[in-house]
Scaffold this active site. Structure first.
Site, mmCIF file in Angstrom:
data_model
loop_
_atom_site.group_PDB
_atom_site.id
_atom_site.type_symbol
_atom_site.label_atom_id
_atom_site.label_comp_id
_atom_site.label_asym_id
_atom_site.label_seq_id
_atom_site.Cartn_x
_atom_site.Cartn_y
_atom_site.Cartn_z
ATOM 1 N N TYR A 134 0.824 -1.215 0.000
ATOM 2 C CA TYR A 134 0.000 0.000 0.000
ATOM 3 C C TYR A 134 0.858 1.267 0.000
ATOM 4 O O TYR A 134 0.327 2.369 0.105
ATOM 5 C CB TYR A 134 -0.907 0.032 1.234
ATOM 6 C CG TYR A 134 -2.056 -0.963 1.215
ATOM 7 C CD1 TYR A 134 -1.866 -2.268 0.794
ATOM 8 C CD2 TYR A 134 -3.320 -0.587 1.639
ATOM 9 C CE1 TYR A 134 -2.912 -3.175 0.797
ATOM 10 C CE2 TYR A 134 -4.370 -1.486 1.645
ATOM 11 C CZ TYR A 134 -4.155 -2.781 1.223
ATOM 12 O OH TYR A 134 -5.194 -3.669 1.229
ATOM 13 N N LYS A 201 4.187 -14.102 5.519
ATOM 14 C CA LYS A 201 4.354 -15.153 4.506
ATOM 15 C C LYS A 201 5.865 -15.244 4.217
ATOM 16 O O LYS A 201 6.325 -15.125 3.079
ATOM 17 C CB LYS A 201 3.549 -14.776 3.243
ATOM 18 C CG LYS A 201 3.500 -15.853 2.183
ATOM 19 C CD LYS A 201 2.467 -16.918 2.438
ATOM 20 C CE LYS A 201 2.547 -17.994 1.371
ATOM 21 N NZ LYS A 201 1.688 -19.153 1.617
ATOM 22 N N ASP A 234 -1.832 -17.758 5.285
ATOM 23 C CA ASP A 234 -2.888 -18.657 4.784
ATOM 24 C C ASP A 234 -3.365 -19.588 5.895
ATOM 25 O O ASP A 234 -4.566 -19.807 6.088
ATOM 26 C CB ASP A 234 -2.448 -19.432 3.532
ATOM 27 C CG ASP A 234 -0.986 -19.800 3.528
ATOM 28 O OD1 ASP A 234 -0.269 -19.411 4.475
ATOM 29 O OD2 ASP A 234 -0.534 -20.485 2.599
ATOM 30 N N ASP A 258 -5.417 -5.778 6.292
ATOM 31 C CA ASP A 258 -6.654 -5.318 5.669
ATOM 32 C C ASP A 258 -7.592 -6.508 5.445
ATOM 33 O O ASP A 258 -8.773 -6.483 5.795
ATOM 34 C CB ASP A 258 -6.303 -4.644 4.330
ATOM 35 C CG ASP A 258 -7.427 -3.778 3.808
ATOM 36 O OD1 ASP A 258 -8.423 -3.605 4.531
ATOM 37 O OD2 ASP A 258 -7.315 -3.273 2.681
#
Ligand code: NAD
Length: 372
Positions: A134, A201, A234, A258
């Site tokens: 972002y 991740k 995940d 988000d």
């Protein structure tokens, strides 16, 4: 209550009030009314931003909105539409970056009466608000900068990148990671939470998310009283759906934060009740998680409670704990009774007994007055 606190409370608070666009003005007005009904005095500095301002002034976020928050230090904001495909930067992203509102706090708490598969959710999402994908470092398709970047990447890293493409850069710094993880731990300590989970991740994005993870581990050592663990994003999604009660405070880079905060809003009964706060060293802006829901604009239909709960967070920020608790209880009571609630909190969306935005405000105000 300290003398300074008493004096501030007596004088009231200067707050920048941004109604936003779409359904924003309706829920903002409903929220303003219930906040005033707590008995706390506010001087509202109303600042327009969003689509109506865009038509008139060519910007969705005039500089005067930011200047107002610099003066008042605190903003309460309705949602603002981000026009897609017009090359405009989101007003929300600009606001967060201009005021360095680096921490996005999004609590997800079950209230009896909310329709949900889960009942005992009490999660705090702490999302880094200034960088990651972002950060706005983007190279549009066909631009000279994109071609130059692809040539450079071709020489140094990836020989076969197609120029019919676009690139967004994922930027994660040690400084921003340190401060967001400190924020999460300090929140945990101040609010008697017991565990912080860092979400990442790092197995795939070894350098950017890897840096987030190692920095989080370093910071965690400074808070031995709080349990610390990490989860791959995940897996975290699955865990939140299967056993959300095992989690407490989550700290995440911007994009995962988000997404997981909307997921968490889904665990407690939807966006209509999910509040948020954007907090920096000097300034704070409170706003619902949801967007401007433009298809319902002007219909007195959508749920103002997400913004009202954001008002509860604002009252806590102002250290008006008693008013915050009273408003929180009033909202909880209205939800539990289930009469004066909007369509999204009814068992069927076309339930004829659903009330409108302003009737929710009336019911909350009546409840606040009855409890006084
Ligand atoms: P949205 O949150 O506005 O609406 C999605 C759907 O959720 C709505 O159609 C409605 O069914 C439901 N919903 C949302 N708020 C509700 C409420 N208070 N009560 C009842 N139901 C509610 O998401 P979107 O359609 O993806 O976004 C619309 C615009 O808002 C976009 O331009 C987006 O960029 C912007 N947006 C702004 C903010 C912000 O200002 N902070 C946040 C998210 C999205």
């Amino acid at each position: 209550m300290s003398l300074t606190k008493k004096a501030t409370a007596a004088m009231g608070y200067d707050i920048t009030l941004i109604p936003g666009d779409g359904t924003g003005p309706e829920i903002t007005e409903a929220t303003r009314r219930v906040l005033e009904a707590t008995g706390i005095e506010f001087r509202w500095h109303v600042q327009e931003a969003g689509m109506s301002v865009l038509e008139r002034e060519g910007t969705i976020l005039p500089q005067r909105v930011i200047d107002s928050i610099r003066k008042t230090k605190v903003g309460l904001k309705g949602p603002i539409t981000t026009p897609i495909g017009r090359g405009l930067r989101s007003a929300n992203v600009t606001l967060r970056k201009s005021l360095d509102l680096y921490a996005n706090l999004r609590p997800a708490k079950s209230y009896p009466g909310l329709r949900s598969r889960y009942h005992d959710i009490d999660l705090i999402i702490v999302r880094e608000n200034t960088e990651d994908l972002y950060a706005g470092i983007e190279f549009p398709r066909g631009s000279p900068d994109l071609n130059e970047l692809i040539d450079w990447l071709g020489e140094h890293h990836q020989p076969h990148l197609d120029k019919e493409a676009a690139i967004s850069i994922k930027y994660i710094s040690v400084a921003a990671t340190r401060r967001i993880v400190h924020f999460a731990f300090q929140y945990a300590v101040a609010n008697r939470r017991h565990k912080v989970t860092a979400v990442h991740k790092a197995n795939i994005m070894r350098h950017s998310d890897g840096l987030f993870l190692t920095t989080a581990h370093e910071v965690a050592k400074e808070y031995p009283q709080i349990q610390f663990e990490d989860r791959i994003v995940d897996n975290m999604c699955m865990q939140l759906v299967q056993k959300p009660e095992q989690y407490d405070v989550l700290v995440l880079p911007n994009l995962y934060g988000d997404i997981l905060s909307d997921l968490s809003a889904g665990l407690i009964g939807g966006l209509g009740v999910a509040p948020g706060a954007n907090i920096g060293q000097e300034y704070a802006v409170f706003e619902p998680v949801h967007g401007s829901a433009p298809k319902y604009a002007g219909q007195n239909k959508v749920n103002p409670m997400a913004m009202m709960f954001s008002g509860v967070l604002m009252l806590r920020h102002l250290q008006e704990y008693d008013a915050a608790d009273r408003l929180d209880h009033a909202l909880g009571a209205i939800i539990a009774e289930g009469h004066y609630v909007t369509y999204d909190l009814k068992s069927a969306p076309d339930d004829k007994t659903a009330v409108g935005t302003s009737q929710v405000a009336d019911a909350v105000i009546a409840r606040l007055r009855a409890a006084h």
